[in-house]
Design a protein around this motif. Structure first.
Motif, PDB file in Angstrom:
ATOM      1  N   LYS A   1      -3.214 -12.634  -0.974  1.00 51.41           N
ATOM      2  CA  LYS A   1      -2.462 -12.047   0.124  1.00 51.41           C
ATOM      3  C   LYS A   1      -1.385 -13.039   0.567  1.00 51.41           C
ATOM      4  CE  LYS A   1      -6.606  -9.665   1.938  1.00 51.41           C
ATOM      5  NZ  LYS A   1      -7.550  -9.628   3.063  1.00 51.41           N
ATOM      6  N   PRO A   2      -0.248 -12.562   1.087  1.00 53.66           N
ATOM      7  CA  PRO A   2       0.084 -11.138   1.303  1.00 53.66           C
ATOM      8  C   PRO A   2       0.468 -10.457  -0.008  1.00 53.66           C
ATOM      9  CG  PRO A   2       1.922 -12.533   1.956  1.00 53.66           C
ATOM     10  CD  PRO A   2       0.812 -13.462   1.593  1.00 53.66           C
ATOM     11  N   LEU A   3      -0.001  -9.236  -0.159  1.00 55.91           N
ATOM     12  CA  LEU A   3       0.241  -8.450  -1.364  1.00 55.91           C
ATOM     13  C   LEU A   3       1.312  -7.406  -1.069  1.00 55.91           C
ATOM     14  CD1 LEU A   3      -0.875  -7.835  -4.278  1.00 55.91           C
ATOM     15  CD2 LEU A   3      -2.370  -6.165  -3.191  1.00 55.91           C
ATOM     16  N   THR A   4       2.396  -7.418  -1.832  1.00 55.08           N
ATOM     17  CA  THR A   4       3.457  -6.430  -1.613  1.00 55.08           C
ATOM     18  C   THR A   4       3.018  -5.071  -2.133  1.00 55.08           C
ATOM     19  OG1 THR A   4       4.549  -6.793  -3.733  1.00 55.08           O
ATOM     20  CG2 THR A   4       5.174  -8.255  -1.912  1.00 55.08           C
ATOM     21  N   LEU A   5       3.668  -4.023  -1.647  1.00 62.32           N
ATOM     22  CA  LEU A   5       3.334  -2.677  -2.112  1.00 62.32           C
ATOM     23  C   LEU A   5       3.608  -2.533  -3.605  1.00 62.32           C
ATOM     24  CD1 LEU A   5       4.641  -0.479   0.858  1.00 62.32           C
ATOM     25  CD2 LEU A   5       2.318  -1.294   0.412  1.00 62.32           C
ATOM     26  N   GLU A   6       4.666  -3.198  -4.080  1.00 65.59           N
ATOM     27  CA  GLU A   6       4.983  -3.124  -5.505  1.00 65.59           C
ATOM     28  C   GLU A   6       3.874  -3.768  -6.334  1.00 65.59           C
ATOM     29  OE1 GLU A   6       7.043  -4.179  -3.152  1.00 65.59           O
ATOM     30  OE2 GLU A   6       8.484  -2.514  -3.152  1.00 65.59           O
ATOM     31  N   GLN A   7       3.362  -4.901  -5.851  1.00 65.73           N
ATOM     32  CA  GLN A   7       2.264  -5.561  -6.562  1.00 65.73           C
ATOM     33  C   GLN A   7       1.013  -4.689  -6.570  1.00 65.73           C
ATOM     34  OE1 GLN A   7       2.380  -9.285  -4.211  1.00 65.73           O
ATOM     35  NE2 GLN A   7       2.530 -10.379  -6.156  1.00 65.73           N
ATOM     36  N   LEU A   8       0.726  -4.068  -5.435  1.00 67.42           N
ATOM     37  CA  LEU A   8      -0.455  -3.212  -5.340  1.00 67.42           C
ATOM     38  C   LEU A   8      -0.350  -2.028  -6.289  1.00 67.42           C
ATOM     39  CD1 LEU A   8      -3.149  -2.438  -4.059  1.00 67.42           C
ATOM     40  CD2 LEU A   8      -1.864  -1.289  -2.228  1.00 67.42           C
ATOM     41  N   ARG A   9       0.820  -1.379  -6.289  1.00 67.69           N
ATOM     42  CA  ARG A   9       0.999  -0.218  -7.179  1.00 67.69           C
ATOM     43  C   ARG A   9       0.879  -0.624  -8.641  1.00 67.69           C
ATOM     44  NH1 ARG A   9       5.524   0.865  -3.527  1.00 67.69           N
ATOM     45  NH2 ARG A   9       4.920   2.481  -2.026  1.00 67.69           N
ATOM     46  N   ALA A  10       1.470  -1.769  -8.989  1.00 64.22           N
ATOM     47  CA  ALA A  10       1.389  -2.246 -10.377  1.00 64.22           C
ATOM     48  C   ALA A  10      -0.050  -2.556 -10.764  1.00 64.22           C
ATOM     49  CB  ALA A  10       2.269  -3.478 -10.551  1.00 64.22           C
ATOM     50  N   LEU A  11      -0.784  -3.187  -9.852  1.00 62.20           N
ATOM     51  CA  LEU A  11      -2.188  -3.527 -10.110  1.00 62.20           C
ATOM     52  C   LEU A  11      -3.018  -2.269 -10.326  1.00 62.20           C
ATOM     53  CD1 LEU A  11      -4.645  -5.447 -10.141  1.00 62.20           C
ATOM     54  CD2 LEU A  11      -4.682  -5.289  -7.647  1.00 62.20           C
ATOM     55  N   VAL A  12      -2.860  -1.288  -9.442  1.00 69.30           N
ATOM     56  CA  VAL A  12      -3.636  -0.043  -9.543  1.00 69.30           C
ATOM     57  C   VAL A  12      -3.280   0.708 -10.823  1.00 69.30           C
ATOM     58  CG1 VAL A  12      -4.030   2.210  -8.493  1.00 69.30           C
ATOM     59  CG2 VAL A  12      -3.938   0.161  -7.055  1.00 69.30           C
ATOM     60  N   LYS A  13      -1.991   0.808 -11.101  1.00 71.13           N
ATOM     61  CA  LYS A  13      -1.551   1.521 -12.311  1.00 71.13           C
ATOM     62  C   LYS A  13      -2.105   0.862 -13.567  1.00 71.13           C
ATOM     63  CE  LYS A  13       2.626   3.165 -14.667  1.00 71.13           C
ATOM     64  NZ  LYS A  13       4.118   3.170 -14.666  1.00 71.13           N
TER      65      LYS A  13
END
Length: 448
Positions: A111-123
């Motif tokens: 953290k802090p985790l950006t939304l782009e990082q989160l989306r990439a991780l989930v995808k």
């Protein structure tokens, strides 16, 4: 509890964090991605969800009120083997990251985790194959049924379902790059680039520009912007072969790029974000190089999260007939000729041979035998295998200079073995490197 992680038409994500605002933020983001979400604030609550429902992904904090996120990672690794789990924490450190990945985490981010990082991780996590299995990769296949090869296949299938750095060890010619390709091909990054780099083949003064790229005008000859290996592998896998050959100054820069996930081109003032999985390999002993001060300890721990050892061919002798037939089939297909037969005596000679150059040497031996054989059957004399005594390492002390003939023989033997290693056990190329004829090399190998 090896259940289908897609129990319904929707992907269901389990979010585990003790901070309500973080859980709410993650849940909102995931819902906007069209995902179903369950949230837990404690380890006990998370374990209850895992026992009652099926999930496609688990996101967990490292520290929880009633336990550690590592406990959850280990539980999932043991009882929900097809469920990827990513650790997201503010308590970031190399030790925590290594511990989480070794325990079986799919990935580890701070953290802090950006939304782009989160989306990439989930995808990335949701694109994993349903079941862990090792498949052929674009014509590359790990052949063999011996116990050591079966173990390697199982490890590759497991490693493909993680983003952890992998350190592949093994002798020259044992198939380290093949293993790296299979890990990449069977993982979440399989549709992205696989970029192999031979660290020992890059001049030291060009390393930074080759790895990180350069801007136009950064130095004489830089006429255009140029991407480096990290940019070329973005989203995919960067395979660093012979990583032990990196100079210490480059090791510092590589460590920072891995830790920060950002690189700066030569001549640039800003950094570029990069997302690569690092797989490295060497036939040298990195731990001993660390002790000798030739390899950075912090980089070693960052690269050596999970070790995969490739067995030598002499450890898998029962696979040699199968490998030989596959190589002969490939050679025949490439030449458009009938598949040559291997006589029983030739097959026995191959099985008995120690193959210091491993599979690479087996390929060269058979390719030369096919080229030189005067019949449709390969016989032992067509193989030109090195005498067993030559393939063995000398036991004499390296500083013993007498008897003189023994010393001279040992120097000659070491020079020939080094030339064979550098030319991937291509004897014609080794003879050229040594400045002698192929017949002279053969004579010396038989004499020694």
């Amino acid at each position: 509890m090896n259940r289908d992680r897609r129990g319904s038409a929707e992907y269901k994500i389990l979010v585990v964090d003790d901070e309500a605002d973080i859980r709410e933020l993650l849940e909102l983001t995931l819902l906007r991605m069209g995902l179903d979400v369950r949230s837990a604030g404690t380890l006990e609550e998370a374990l209850r969800y895992l026992r009652e429902e099926n999930f496609a992904l688990c996101l967990t904090d490292m520290r929880l009120p009633d336990g550690e996120g590592l406990e959850l990672v280990r539980y999932i690794a043991s009882y929900c083997t097809d469920l990827p789990v990513a650790v997201i924490t503010a308590h970031g450190s190399t030790e925590n990251a290594v511990a989480a990945l070794k325990a079986g985490a799919f990935d580890y981010v701070s953290k802090p985790l950006t939304l782009e990082q989160l989306r990439a991780l989930v995808k990335s996590a949701l694109s994993l194959p349903e079941k862990a299995q090792s498949k052929a990769a674009d014509g590359y296949q790990l052949l063999g049924e011996s116990p050591p090869i079966q173990h390697v296949k199982a490890m590759i299938a497991k490693l493909a379902r993680s983003q952890a750095p992998v350190y592949i060890t093994g002798e020259s010619g044992s198939g380290k790059e093949l293993a790296a390709r299979l890990i990449h091909h069977n993982g979440a990054r399989r549709d992205k680039p696989f970029v192999p780099v031979n660290c020992g083949a890059i001049p030291e003064n060009l390393m930074e520009s080759e790895f990180f790229g350069y801007r136009k005008g950064a130095f004489t000859g830089a006429e255009n912007d140029h991407d480096g290996f990290f940019q070329a592998a973005n989203g995919g896998t960067l395979f660093l072969d012979e990583v032990a050959e990196l100079p210490l100054q480059m090791q510092v820069k590589l460590l920072r790029a891995i830790q920060e996930k950002r690189v700066r081109k030569v001549g640039a003032t800003t950094e570029d974000a990069v997302d690569v999985r690092i797989i490295c390999a060497t036939h040298q002993n990195l731990a001993k190089l660390v002790e000798a001060g030739k390899f950075r300890q912090d980089l070693y721990y960052r690269l050596n999260v999970i070790e995969l050892r490739m067995p030598s061919l002499r450890e898998c002798r029962e696979d040699i007939p199968l490998l030989s037939r596959a190589i002969l089939q490939r050679l025949a297909d490439e030449a458009g000729t009938p598949v040559p037969k291997l006589s029983r005596a030739a097959e026995q000679a191959l099985v008995a041979y120690d193959f210091p150059g491993n599979i690479r040497e087996l390929e060269n031996v058979l390719e030369r035998a096919v080229a030189l054989s005067t019949s449709d059957e390969i016989r032992p004399e067509d193989l030109h295998l090195a005498p067993p005594r030559f393939a063995e390492e000398t036991v004499a002390a390296s500083n013993a200079k007498w008897p003189l003939q023994d010393y001279l023989d040992r120097v000659e033997r070491e020079a020939i073995l080094e030339a064979l290693d550098k030319t991937r056990f291509n004897r014609t190329a080794a003879a050229k490197l040594l400045g002698i004829t192929f017949r002279a090399l053969r004579y010396r190998m038989e004499r020694l």
